[in-house]
Design a protein around this motif. Structure first.
Motif, PDB file in Angstrom:
ATOM      1  N   ASN A 265       0.839  -1.201   0.000  1.00 15.01           N
ATOM      2  CA  ASN A 265       0.000   0.000   0.000  1.00 15.01           C
ATOM      3  C   ASN A 265       0.876   1.255   0.000  1.00 15.01           C
ATOM      4  N   PRO A 266       1.403   1.644  -1.189  1.00  8.74           N
ATOM      5  CA  PRO A 266       2.141   2.906  -1.285  1.00  8.74           C
ATOM      6  C   PRO A 266       1.161   4.083  -1.299  1.00  8.74           C
ATOM      7  N   LYS A 267       1.546   5.197  -0.667  1.00 13.55           N
ATOM      8  CA  LYS A 267       0.655   6.347  -0.564  1.00 13.55           C
ATOM      9  C   LYS A 267       1.438   7.651  -0.677  1.00 13.55           C
ATOM     10  N   VAL A 268       0.742   8.676  -1.150  1.00 15.03           N
ATOM     11  CA  VAL A 268       1.253  10.047  -1.121  1.00 15.03           C
ATOM     12  C   VAL A 268       0.412  10.813  -0.116  1.00 15.03           C
ATOM     13  N   ALA A 269       1.052  11.513   0.806  1.00 14.90           N
ATOM     14  CA  ALA A 269       0.342  12.217   1.868  1.00 14.90           C
ATOM     15  C   ALA A 269       0.662  13.704   1.835  1.00 14.90           C
ATOM     16  N   TYR A 270      -0.306  14.494   2.280  1.00 18.16           N
ATOM     17  CA  TYR A 270      -0.123  15.948   2.323  1.00 18.16           C
ATOM     18  C   TYR A 270      -0.864  16.501   3.527  1.00 18.16           C
ATOM     19  N   GLN A 271      -0.214  17.402   4.279  1.00 22.14           N
ATOM     20  CA  GLN A 271      -0.808  18.052   5.429  1.00 22.14           C
ATOM     21  C   GLN A 271      -1.010  19.533   5.134  1.00 22.14           C
ATOM     22  N   PRO A 272      -2.216  19.933   4.678  1.00 20.62           N
ATOM     23  CA  PRO A 272      -2.461  21.351   4.404  1.00 20.62           C
ATOM     24  C   PRO A 272      -2.584  22.181   5.673  1.00 20.62           C
ATOM     25  N   HIS A 273      -2.841  21.530   6.803  1.00 20.73           N
ATOM     26  CA  HIS A 273      -3.023  22.200   8.092  1.00 20.73           C
ATOM     27  C   HIS A 273      -2.544  21.261   9.181  1.00 20.73           C
ATOM     28  N   GLU A 274      -2.161  21.798  10.325  1.00 14.10           N
ATOM     29  CA  GLU A 274      -1.652  20.949  11.400  1.00 14.10           C
ATOM     30  C   GLU A 274      -2.699  19.979  11.931  1.00 14.10           C
ATOM     31  N   LYS A 275      -3.970  20.226  11.639  1.00 16.58           N
ATOM     32  CA  LYS A 275      -5.034  19.343  12.097  1.00 16.58           C
ATOM     33  C   LYS A 275      -5.586  18.448  10.988  1.00 16.58           C
ATOM     34  N   VAL A 276      -5.083  18.601   9.775  1.00 20.19           N
ATOM     35  CA  VAL A 276      -5.656  17.881   8.630  1.00 20.19           C
ATOM     36  C   VAL A 276      -4.563  17.166   7.837  1.00 20.19           C
ATOM     37  N   SER A 277      -4.811  15.916   7.473  1.00 16.17           N
ATOM     38  CA  SER A 277      -3.912  15.195   6.583  1.00 16.17           C
ATOM     39  C   SER A 277      -4.731  14.450   5.536  1.00 16.17           C
TER      40      SER A 277
END
Length: 361
Positions: free
Chosen positions: A65-77
């Motif tokens: 399960n390869p994934k790309v992750a992004y955190q636009p805000h400290e409370k959101v991923s």
């Protein structure tokens, strides 16, 4: 009633499965950056069963399960990836799916939508949710609310974790005019704050789930099904020496599906040593059934050639042997053997498994 295997603050009622659980991490330095994440599990599990309730078989394969992750805000991923599962001895992949999760974090609470943290991450007892779902049903889709917080008990240096997990796993959809039913699995798992009583750590354990199959305006002759399972338990834990514990987990378990009812007692005892785990479990069930539970604990047969067969009483004594290795950060190996004695039928049976999990986060 039971003398059982040791467990640290993150535990389950059968044996500690921390090495195979999904690990959530938050890194403020990754805020606003694209990250690559990856998880995989290679496994072999062999069930040598000779009864009329559960099939014997071997599962051998891996999933990625390869994934790309992004955190636009400290409370959101946000995570987007792909899942592929391969079973040896078959052509091609058994399962290929996209994965997507949006997660909102508020203090120690997390809300997940999309692919949730499923199977053993719910920390359900095995009669309600089989450990084998780690390999047979690794993906769950829906919504989830989780709370995890580790603190130190008042006037002591004893650590304790409070755990809460409420989820909805939407397993199959339908629409008006279709012939298939929709189905979902809704569950709750709660480990209460502990009390320290004369050196013993005592906490309450509450688990429950609802499985429903039905739908409106569909062309299906199958009846609407709603199955409810509950488990109420008490954990008594005594820590001693260095990182060793004795734990007793005792549950009263229920099953309800109008007009049917079933009950069971599930007694567990563990000793956890830093290098291994040893546990004993005893199950006594009366007309019990749980859709996601381990086949062995059911009163109603799931064996391919024993449809309609049932045993009013199921009595099983299980020995659990576990050895975990941490190779490097993120790479863990778990070897598990579970011989058991089917008291009602006078049979010795066994299962064993080897699991290699890697998680990059």
């Amino acid at each position: 009633m039971a003398i059982l295997t040791a467990i640290f603050t993150k535990t389950q009622a059968q044996t500690n499965t921390n090495s195979l659980e999904s690990v959530y991490s938050y890194n403020r330095s990754k805020l606003g950056k694209v990250q690559f994440k990856f998880s995989s599990l290679a496994y072999v599990r062999n069930n040598e069963y000779f009864n009329n309730i559960a099939d014997g078989y071997t599962l051998f394969g891996y999933y990625l399960n390869p994934k790309v992750a992004y955190q636009p805000h400290e409370k959101v991923s946000i995570e987007l990836g792909g899942f592929a599962r391969k079973e040896f001895g078959t052509a091609g992949f058994k399962e290929i799916q996209p994965t997507f999760t949006i997660q909102v974090k508020q203090n120690d609470w997390r809300f997940l939508f999309g692919n949730i943290e499923g199977n053993i991450n719910h920390r359900m007892i095995e009669p309600l949710m089989s450990f084998e779902r780690l390999v047979s049903a690794p993906l769950e889709h829906g919504a989830q609310i989780k709370y995890q917080k580790t603190t130190t008990l008042k006037n002591s240096n004893v650590s304790d974790e409070v755990f809460f997990d409420l989820w909805l796993d939407w397993q199959r959809s339908t629409s008006p005019g279709q012939t298939n039913q929709e189905s979902f699995w809704n569950g709750l798992s709660f480990y209460s704050p502990a009390l320290l009583v004369k050196g013993f750590k005592v906490k309450g354990l509450v688990q429950g789930s609802i499985y429903h199959a039905g739908g409106q305006n569909i062309q299906s002759a199958l009846p609407v099904v709603t199955r409810v399972n509950t488990a109420l338990g008490v954990r008594i834990q005594k820590d001693f020496l260095t990182n060793q514990s004795l734990v007793a987990d005792n549950y009263y378990v229920g099953y309800y599906e109008s007009p049917y009812r079933g009950t069971a007692y599930y007694l567990n005892g563990y000793w956890q040593h830093p290098k291994f785990q040893v546990g004993v479990s005893y199950w006594f069930g009366h007309f019990f059934y749980a859709p996601m539970g381990n086949d062995l604990f059911q009163s109603y047969s799931r064996k391919f050639n024993s449809q309609g067969y049932y045993e009013p009483y199921r009595s099983i004594l299980i020995l659990r042997l576990v050895k975990d290795w941490k190779i490097i950060d993120g790479l863990n190996i778990s070897l598990r053997a579970e011989p058991h004695y089917d008291v009602q039928n006078g049979k010795f049976e066994h299962s064993e498994g080897l699991y290699v999990k890697y998680q990059l986060h």
